[in-house]
Design a protein around this motif. Structure first.
Motif, PDB file in Angstrom:
ATOM      1  N   GLY A 216    -112.932  13.298 -21.448  1.00 47.55           N
ATOM      2  CA  GLY A 216    -113.832  14.094 -22.387  1.00 47.55           C
ATOM      3  C   GLY A 216    -115.476  14.204 -22.058  1.00 47.55           C
ATOM      4  O   GLY A 216    -116.570  14.946 -22.526  1.00 47.55           O
ATOM      5  N   GLY A 217    -115.832  13.579 -20.389  1.00 45.96           N
ATOM      6  CA  GLY A 217    -117.315  13.650 -20.275  1.00 45.96           C
ATOM      7  C   GLY A 217    -118.117  12.933 -20.756  1.00 45.96           C
ATOM      8  O   GLY A 217    -119.555  13.708 -20.710  1.00 45.96           O
ATOM      9  N   CYS A 218    -117.902  12.225 -22.162  1.00 43.58           N
ATOM     10  CA  CYS A 218    -118.319  11.163 -22.656  1.00 43.58           C
ATOM     11  C   CYS A 218    -118.479  10.142 -22.643  1.00 43.58           C
ATOM     12  O   CYS A 218    -117.368   9.926 -23.244  1.00 43.58           O
ATOM     13  N   VAL A 219    -119.689   9.673 -23.985  1.00 42.38           N
ATOM     14  CA  VAL A 219    -118.609   8.489 -24.549  1.00 42.38           C
ATOM     15  C   VAL A 219    -119.886   8.551 -26.393  1.00 42.38           C
ATOM     16  O   VAL A 219    -120.941   9.165 -25.973  1.00 42.38           O
ATOM     17  N   THR A 220    -119.361   7.745 -26.558  1.00 49.36           N
ATOM     18  CA  THR A 220    -118.983   8.483 -28.486  1.00 49.36           C
ATOM     19  C   THR A 220    -119.859   7.057 -29.283  1.00 49.36           C
ATOM     20  O   THR A 220    -118.856   6.701 -28.837  1.00 49.36           O
ATOM     21  N   ARG A 221    -119.954   6.763 -29.812  1.00 51.30           N
ATOM     22  CA  ARG A 221    -120.858   5.772 -31.128  1.00 51.30           C
ATOM     23  C   ARG A 221    -119.914   5.804 -31.787  1.00 51.30           C
ATOM     24  O   ARG A 221    -120.101   7.289 -33.063  1.00 51.30           O
ATOM     25  N   ARG A 222    -118.909   5.575 -32.904  1.00 51.31           N
ATOM     26  CA  ARG A 222    -118.029   6.141 -33.746  1.00 51.31           C
ATOM     27  C   ARG A 222    -117.881   5.103 -35.020  1.00 51.31           C
ATOM     28  O   ARG A 222    -118.458   4.096 -34.879  1.00 51.31           O
ATOM     29  N   ASP A 223    -118.535   5.537 -36.091  1.00 51.42           N
ATOM     30  CA  ASP A 223    -118.459   4.471 -36.822  1.00 51.42           C
ATOM     31  C   ASP A 223    -116.554   4.089 -37.346  1.00 51.42           C
ATOM     32  O   ASP A 223    -116.285   5.285 -37.977  1.00 51.42           O
ATOM     33  N   PRO A 224    -116.194   2.744 -37.645  1.00 55.78           N
ATOM     34  CA  PRO A 224    -114.968   2.275 -37.520  1.00 55.78           C
ATOM     35  C   PRO A 224    -113.960   2.676 -39.036  1.00 55.78           C
ATOM     36  O   PRO A 224    -113.425   2.803 -39.297  1.00 55.78           O
ATOM     37  N   GLU A 225    -115.266   2.779 -40.596  1.00 59.29           N
ATOM     38  CA  GLU A 225    -114.760   3.335 -41.198  1.00 59.29           C
ATOM     39  C   GLU A 225    -114.707   4.423 -41.413  1.00 59.29           C
ATOM     40  O   GLU A 225    -113.763   4.733 -42.024  1.00 59.29           O
ATOM     41  N   THR A 226    -115.177   5.519 -41.404  1.00 63.51           N
ATOM     42  CA  THR A 226    -115.020   6.661 -40.997  1.00 63.51           C
ATOM     43  C   THR A 226    -114.254   8.014 -39.909  1.00 63.51           C
ATOM     44  O   THR A 226    -113.786   8.975 -39.954  1.00 63.51           O
ATOM     45  N   GLY A 227    -114.448   7.104 -38.510  1.00 66.68           N
ATOM     46  CA  GLY A 227    -114.464   7.374 -37.435  1.00 66.68           C
ATOM     47  C   GLY A 227    -115.090   8.643 -36.697  1.00 66.68           C
ATOM     48  O   GLY A 227    -115.455   9.221 -36.629  1.00 66.68           O
ATOM     49  N   GLU A 228    -116.193   9.066 -38.043  1.00 66.54           N
ATOM     50  CA  GLU A 228    -117.429   9.711 -37.904  1.00 66.54           C
ATOM     51  C   GLU A 228    -118.056   9.329 -36.574  1.00 66.54           C
ATOM     52  O   GLU A 228    -118.819   8.322 -36.391  1.00 66.54           O
ATOM     53  N   VAL A 229    -118.505  10.195 -35.748  1.00 69.82           N
ATOM     54  CA  VAL A 229    -119.081  10.246 -34.478  1.00 69.82           C
ATOM     55  C   VAL A 229    -121.154  10.409 -34.977  1.00 69.82           C
ATOM     56  O   VAL A 229    -121.161  10.933 -35.506  1.00 69.82           O
ATOM     57  N   LEU A 230    -121.586   8.730 -34.314  1.00 67.67           N
ATOM     58  CA  LEU A 230    -122.631   8.960 -35.319  1.00 67.67           C
ATOM     59  C   LEU A 230    -123.596   9.086 -33.457  1.00 67.67           C
ATOM     60  O   LEU A 230    -124.931   9.436 -34.688  1.00 67.67           O
ATOM     61  N   ALA A 231    -123.702   8.933 -32.570  1.00 71.35           N
ATOM     62  CA  ALA A 231    -124.033   9.376 -31.530  1.00 71.35           C
ATOM     63  C   ALA A 231    -122.885   9.699 -29.830  1.00 71.35           C
ATOM     64  O   ALA A 231    -121.870   9.522 -30.034  1.00 71.35           O
ATOM     65  N   LYS A 232    -123.739  10.562 -29.062  1.00 72.29           N
ATOM     66  CA  LYS A 232    -122.463  11.145 -28.149  1.00 72.29           C
ATOM     67  C   LYS A 232    -123.982  11.652 -26.769  1.00 72.29           C
ATOM     68  O   LYS A 232    -124.416  11.686 -27.057  1.00 72.29           O
ATOM     69  N   ILE A 233    -123.030  10.613 -25.307  1.00 67.76           N
ATOM     70  CA  ILE A 233    -123.582  10.646 -24.794  1.00 67.76           C
ATOM     71  C   ILE A 233    -122.721  11.425 -23.414  1.00 67.76           C
ATOM     72  O   ILE A 233    -122.019  11.274 -23.418  1.00 67.76           O
ATOM     73  N   GLU A 234    -123.968  12.080 -22.776  1.00 68.64           N
ATOM     74  CA  GLU A 234    -123.007  13.550 -21.836  1.00 68.64           C
ATOM     75  C   GLU A 234    -122.820  12.972 -20.935  1.00 68.64           C
ATOM     76  O   GLU A 234    -124.329  12.518 -20.511  1.00 68.64           O
ATOM     77  N   LEU A 235    -122.045  12.928 -20.154  1.00 73.56           N
ATOM     78  CA  LEU A 235    -121.935  13.080 -18.536  1.00 73.56           C
ATOM     79  C   LEU A 235    -121.926  13.819 -17.728  1.00 73.56           C
ATOM     80  O   LEU A 235    -121.678  14.846 -18.025  1.00 73.56           O
ATOM     81  N   PRO A 236    -121.982  13.861 -16.311  1.00 75.61           N
ATOM     82  CA  PRO A 236    -122.575  14.827 -15.265  1.00 75.61           C
ATOM     83  C   PRO A 236    -120.172  14.917 -14.770  1.00 75.61           C
ATOM     84  O   PRO A 236    -120.182  15.144 -14.104  1.00 75.61           O
TER      85      PRO A 236
END
Length: 296
Positions: A216-236
């Motif tokens: 998927g080419g990224c790292v995400t920060r997620r809320d474990p209670e809701t599964g919501e993606v709070l931040a996303k880091i795209e990589l090359p």
């Protein structure tokens, strides 16, 4: 949105970079290239890299309280002194399964090792998750797993997190630290094909999950209670394998990747595949790694 510049920490291509762990004593990052049987130690102060070659595929390295490490080789759990590389065999929980190797492993806050196995050909339901006690006895926690990843705990909440990459799922369990068991499985998130496969994972001090997206080419920060993606880091690069916080203030995020299985055309489009990256001085903070307590 994360307003920080992604940098290359180590421009050495790993076939399967994994298991990053911050060494708060030496102020360096250790990680492995599973398929090439190598352990790398990166020292950001002078940007030097030391390489330790081991005898077999190495799925994980875990710090011990005395400053040495455990290395989960395909032949069993070994004691290893980095960067010298002398390895001493300790235990093999699966002598009956030579076709398996270790994949991911970390210590819990009580100093026990949690370590997973998987089939080298990724056959389904051939792996397991074990806990190894300080006296080197062990017990099976999960059976018939395929590709275990992303082991981590929120000790304050009594929660254990576990990624089953083959099913593209992050699960959470209630965690009994006294009886050393897990129960009450709940799904935190299920990944789509476009998102890639959840791989390595770490928690920050707020209890949020940082998840590597393999393919998927990224790292995400997620809320474990809701599964919501709070931040996303795209990589090359596409094959993101794991991430961990490090640095003096534990707010630098190191990210490992893989070149495994990429075609020549894909490699030409992703020349940094297998590199290790870093985002420095983030507004988020990780936790120092737990350490194994060996008394045997």
């Amino acid at each position: 949105m994360i307003e920080k510049t992604l940098k290359v920490a180590v421009a050495v291509p790993c076939q399967l970079g994994e298991s990053p762990v911050w060494d708060d004593r030496q102020q360096c990052l250790h990680y492995v290239d599973i398929l090439n049987s190598l352990i790398y130690s990166y020292y950001p102060a002078d940007k030097s890299v030391k390489t330790t070659e081991v005898s077999h595929a190495v799925g994980a390295i875990v710090p011990q309280q005395d400053g040495t490490f455990l290395a989960a080789l395909s032949t069993g759990i070994h004691h290893i002194n980095l960067p010298h590389g002398e390895a001493k065999f300790l235990i093999q929980p699966e002598p009956h399964a030579p076709e398996n190797r270790f994949n991911d492993g970390k210590a819990d806050a009580s100093g026990r090792l949690w370590v997973a196995t998987m089939n080298m050909q990724e056959q389904k339901n051939k792996g397991a998750l074990y806990v190894v006690y300080p006296d080197l006895t062990f017990k099976k926690i999960l059976d018939e797993t395929t590709i275990s990843n992303g082991l981590d705990w929120d000790e304050s909440e009594g929660i254990f997190y576990h990624v089953e990459s083959d099913d593209a799922i992050i699960n959470r369990y209630t965690y009994d630290t006294v009886q050393v068991g897990i129960a009450n499985r709940q799904k935190v998130a299920t990944f789509t094909k476009e998102e890639g496969v959840p791989d390595g994972m770490t928690l920050d001090v707020e209890g949020m999950l940082w998840v590597a997206h393999f393919g998927g080419g990224c790292v995400t920060r997620r809320d474990p209670e809701t599964g919501e993606v709070l931040a996303k880091i795209e990589l090359p690069v596409k094959q993101i394998t794991s991430c961990v916080f490090g640095g003096k203030n534990m707010n630098d995020l190191y990210i490992t990747t893989a070149a495994k299985g990429l075609s020549e055309d894909e490699l030409s489009q992703q020349p940094q595949a297998g590199y290790t990256f870093v985002l420095e001085d983030l507004p988020y903070q990780g936790r120092k790694p737990n350490k194994f307590v060996q008394i045997a």
